[in-house]
Design an enzyme around this catalytic site. Structure first.
Site, PDB file in Angstrom:
ATOM      1  N   GLU A 159     -10.231   3.810   3.549  1.00 31.95           N
ATOM      2  CA  GLU A 159      -9.351   4.529   2.635  1.00 31.95           C
ATOM      3  C   GLU A 159      -9.772   4.163   1.222  1.00 31.95           C
ATOM      4  O   GLU A 159      -9.710   2.989   0.826  1.00 31.95           O
ATOM      5  CB  GLU A 159      -7.879   4.184   2.884  1.00 31.95           C
TER       6      GLU A 159
ATOM      7  N   THR B 106      -8.816  -5.698   4.044  1.00 27.16           N
ATOM      8  CA  THR B 106      -8.764  -4.827   2.882  1.00 27.16           C
ATOM      9  C   THR B 106      -9.741  -5.395   1.867  1.00 27.16           C
ATOM     10  O   THR B 106      -9.629  -6.570   1.489  1.00 27.16           O
ATOM     11  CB  THR B 106      -7.344  -4.775   2.275  1.00 27.16           C
TER      12      THR B 106
ATOM     13  N   LYS C  31      -3.991  -1.882  10.253  1.00 23.06           N
ATOM     14  CA  LYS C  31      -4.282  -1.980   8.823  1.00 23.06           C
ATOM     15  C   LYS C  31      -4.534  -3.408   8.348  1.00 23.06           C
ATOM     16  O   LYS C  31      -5.190  -3.611   7.328  1.00 23.06           O
ATOM     17  CB  LYS C  31      -3.086  -1.424   8.034  1.00 23.06           C
TER      18      LYS C  31
ATOM     19  N   ARG D  48      -7.698   3.748  13.323  1.00 20.29           N
ATOM     20  CA  ARG D  48      -6.790   4.874  13.512  1.00 20.29           C
ATOM     21  C   ARG D  48      -6.197   4.954  14.915  1.00 20.29           C
ATOM     22  O   ARG D  48      -5.050   5.395  15.072  1.00 20.29           O
ATOM     23  CB  ARG D  48      -7.533   6.181  13.189  1.00 20.29           C
TER      24      ARG D  48
ATOM     25  N   GLU E 168      -9.959  12.412   7.526  1.00 25.33           N
ATOM     26  CA  GLU E 168      -9.864  13.723   6.887  1.00 25.33           C
ATOM     27  C   GLU E 168     -11.219  14.422   6.849  1.00 25.33           C
ATOM     28  O   GLU E 168     -11.321  15.627   7.097  1.00 25.33           O
ATOM     29  CB  GLU E 168      -9.342  13.575   5.466  1.00 25.33           C
TER      30      GLU E 168
ATOM     31  N   TYR F 123       1.204   5.723  -0.617  1.00 25.63           N
ATOM     32  CA  TYR F 123       0.778   6.938   0.101  1.00 25.63           C
ATOM     33  C   TYR F 123       0.974   8.092  -0.881  1.00 25.63           C
ATOM     34  O   TYR F 123       1.740   9.006  -0.637  1.00 25.63           O
ATOM     35  CB  TYR F 123       1.677   7.072   1.336  1.00 25.63           C
TER      36      TYR F 123
ATOM     37  N   GLU G 162      -9.166   3.812  -2.451  1.00 24.19           N
ATOM     38  CA  GLU G 162      -7.923   3.640  -3.195  1.00 24.19           C
ATOM     39  C   GLU G 162      -8.162   2.951  -4.530  1.00 24.19           C
ATOM     40  O   GLU G 162      -9.223   2.352  -4.767  1.00 24.19           O
ATOM     41  CB  GLU G 162      -6.927   2.805  -2.380  1.00 24.19           C
TER      42      GLU G 162
ATOM     43  N   GLN H 122      -3.584   2.221  15.080  1.00 25.39           N
ATOM     44  CA  GLN H 122      -2.480   2.669  14.236  1.00 25.39           C
ATOM     45  C   GLN H 122      -1.633   3.745  14.917  1.00 25.39           C
ATOM     46  O   GLN H 122      -0.401   3.697  14.884  1.00 25.39           O
ATOM     47  CB  GLN H 122      -3.034   3.204  12.914  1.00 25.39           C
TER      48      GLN H 122
ATOM     49  N   ASP I  36       0.848  -1.186   0.000  1.00 28.42           N
ATOM     50  CA  ASP I  36       0.000   0.000   0.000  1.00 28.42           C
ATOM     51  C   ASP I  36       0.888   1.243   0.000  1.00 28.42           C
ATOM     52  O   ASP I  36       1.792   1.364   0.821  1.00 28.42           O
ATOM     53  CB  ASP I  36      -0.910  -0.005   1.230  1.00 28.42           C
TER      54      ASP I  36
ATOM     55  N   ARG J 172       0.950  17.137  12.958  1.00 27.08           N
ATOM     56  CA  ARG J 172       2.181  17.897  13.183  1.00 27.08           C
ATOM     57  C   ARG J 172       1.922  19.359  12.815  1.00 27.08           C
ATOM     58  O   ARG J 172       2.525  19.898  11.867  1.00 27.08           O
ATOM     59  CB  ARG J 172       3.321  17.331  12.335  1.00 27.08           C
TER      60      ARG J 172
ATOM     61  N   ASP K  72      -9.062   0.140   1.906  1.00 30.11           N
ATOM     62  CA  ASP K  72      -8.114  -0.344   2.913  1.00 30.11           C
ATOM     63  C   ASP K  72      -8.605   0.126   4.285  1.00 30.11           C
ATOM     64  O   ASP K  72      -8.281   1.219   4.735  1.00 30.11           O
ATOM     65  CB  ASP K  72      -6.717   0.194   2.619  1.00 30.11           C
TER      66      ASP K  72
ATOM     67  N   THR L  26      -4.719   6.384   0.055  1.00 30.38           N
ATOM     68  CA  THR L  26      -5.945   7.172   0.052  1.00 30.38           C
ATOM     69  C   THR L  26      -5.920   8.237  -1.031  1.00 30.38           C
ATOM     70  O   THR L  26      -4.948   8.976  -1.182  1.00 30.38           O
ATOM     71  CB  THR L  26      -6.140   7.854   1.416  1.00 30.38           C
TER      72      THR L  26
ATOM     73  N   HIS M 100      -3.769  14.084   0.642  1.00 32.92           N
ATOM     74  CA  HIS M 100      -3.986  13.218   1.808  1.00 32.92           C
ATOM     75  C   HIS M 100      -2.799  13.304   2.777  1.00 32.92           C
ATOM     76  O   HIS M 100      -2.983  13.482   3.986  1.00 32.92           O
ATOM     77  CB  HIS M 100      -4.188  11.775   1.353  1.00 32.92           C
TER      78      HIS M 100
ATOM     79  N   TYR N  39       2.388   2.660  15.364  1.00 32.18           N
ATOM     80  CA  TYR N  39       3.128   2.831  14.112  1.00 32.18           C
ATOM     81  C   TYR N  39       4.549   3.380  14.282  1.00 32.18           C
ATOM     82  O   TYR N  39       5.372   3.245  13.373  1.00 32.18           O
ATOM     83  CB  TYR N  39       2.339   3.720  13.145  1.00 32.18           C
TER      84      TYR N  39
END
Length: 365
Positions: free
Chosen positions: A167, A218, A214, A198, A317, A101, A169, A201, A99, A115, A194, A303, A106, A205
């Site tokens: 997600e 899927t 994850k 969250r 999102e 990114y 995709e 994760q 997968d 952040r 997918d 995504t 996204h 992660y």
């Protein structure tokens, strides 16, 4: 949307009391290829054996199918099985799953979310298509219920996820490991959801990336649309220019429009055409270190999100990590998915339908 001669996606179907076999969708029916083409490769219950024949066989078989449906219709008519008489299955045996990114929107949204005082994108993001290896064994066909996963939610905390997400995709199916070009190796595309937990994760992660948040499920569409059927466009401009091994092979941007539906209501319309990294670049990066390919490998775009809030391809999102609940037409609101929710992702490429991938959330038994 068209399910005509310009489309002809492949899938695996079965009739009551019979074993699965390969067909192509034409209108509201499935053409039984083993019977129509007199080829036993289509009786295996998977696309893998046919895909392994390589690009020339894919091209020649598609031309033969088009010819038979347009000129020998009376001969193939007995082998067109109405969709309401079949069960659709996972279309291919998944070898490996990667997968990516690849949406800058996204990745930037998540960067701003988690952040806020730093640059949204990590320093490597514009230099390579970031990805991770997923779990091939939990890829399921559209319509399979998805049980809410359990996992660690923090130090000493364990239980079902409270932040179940999707997600939206696009997945790329490797047909043959041989050949030099992208289109000689990639057979076609399929829609991917997918599913993501969250909160699980977020705790797990660092430092190695996604794992249990994850790997539980899927979902993919039962249809694989050949590359040949897709409208291609120039890929999005990239700055800085990528390293030579990531030089694009051609116009592998794809003009595909998705829609995400929650319990019958459309909540988002993500545009694939805006993706920063194109699939030929994903494949090049995935194999540049010597990693091998196998028939049935699946790699997905990550995504798909656009610039406006109504084009975001995940609930994290759409609701900004639950701080801005999504208001639905029936008066309900969602931050993340609840038990009993059904999510359906559809896509079109011009007048061609790529079908849908759907799943209902069930409580963990």
């Amino acid at each position: 949307m068209s399910w005509g001669l310009d489309n002809l996606p492949y899938g695996v179907f079965s009739r009551a009391g019979q074993t699965p076999r390969v067909g192509v969708r034409y209108g509201d029916a499935v053409l039984d290829l083993a019977a129509a083409l007199h080829d036993e490769v289509f009786t295996t219950g998977s696309l893998n054996a046919f895909m392994a024949r390589g690009h020339r066989a894919w091209r020649d078989t598609r031309a033969l199918i088009v010819n038979k449906l347009s000129t020998d219709r009376s001969l193939v008519q007995p082998h067109l099985v109405p969709l309401d008489q079949v069960t659709l299955h996972l279309p291919f045996e998944v070898a490996d799953y990667v997968d990516f990114y690849c949406s800058i929107e996204h990745a930037s949204n998540l960067g701003r979310m988690f952040r806020p005082d730093d640059e949204p994108l990590k320093p490597n993001w514009r230099h390579l298509p970031v990805g991770y290896h997923g779990r091939a064994g939990t890829i399921v066909v559209s319509g399979t219920p998805v049980a809410r996963p359990n996992g660690q939610l923090g130090a000493g905390r364990f239980g079902p996820t409270a932040k179940l997400d999707i997600e939206a995709e696009l997945g790329f199916v490797v047909g043959s490991p041989d050949g030099g070009s992208f289109e000689e190796r990639v057979f076609g595309v399929t829609l991917v959801n997918d599913w993501s937990a969250r909160d699980i994760q977020a705790w797990e992660y660092v430092p190695l990336g996604p794992f249990l948040g994850k790997s539980f499920a899927t979902s993919i569409s039962p249809w694989v649309t050949p590359l040949e059927a897709l409208p291609r466009i120039e890929g999005r401009a990239q700055e800085p220019a990528p390293l030579p091994y990531l030089a694009r092979e051609g116009d592998w941007g794809l003009d595909i429009a998705l829609e995400v539906e929650l319990n019958g209501e459309i909540v988002s319309r993500p545009p694939y055409r805006n993706m920063y990294w194109t699939p030929d670049q994903m494949l090049a990066h995935m194999t540049v270190n010597g990693a091998t390919l196998r028939t049935g490998d699946l790699f997905a775009s990550g995504t798909i999100s656009g610039e406006s809030p109504d084009t975001r391809g995940s609930f994290i999102e759409l609701t900004w990590n639950g701080t801005e609940p999504l208001k639905l037409g029936d008066g309900q609101a969602r931050t993340f998915l609840e038990d009993g929710d059904t999510v359906t992702i559809r896509a079109t490429a011009g007048d061609i339908s790529l079908g849908e991938v759907s799943g209902i959330v069930t409580p963990r038994a």
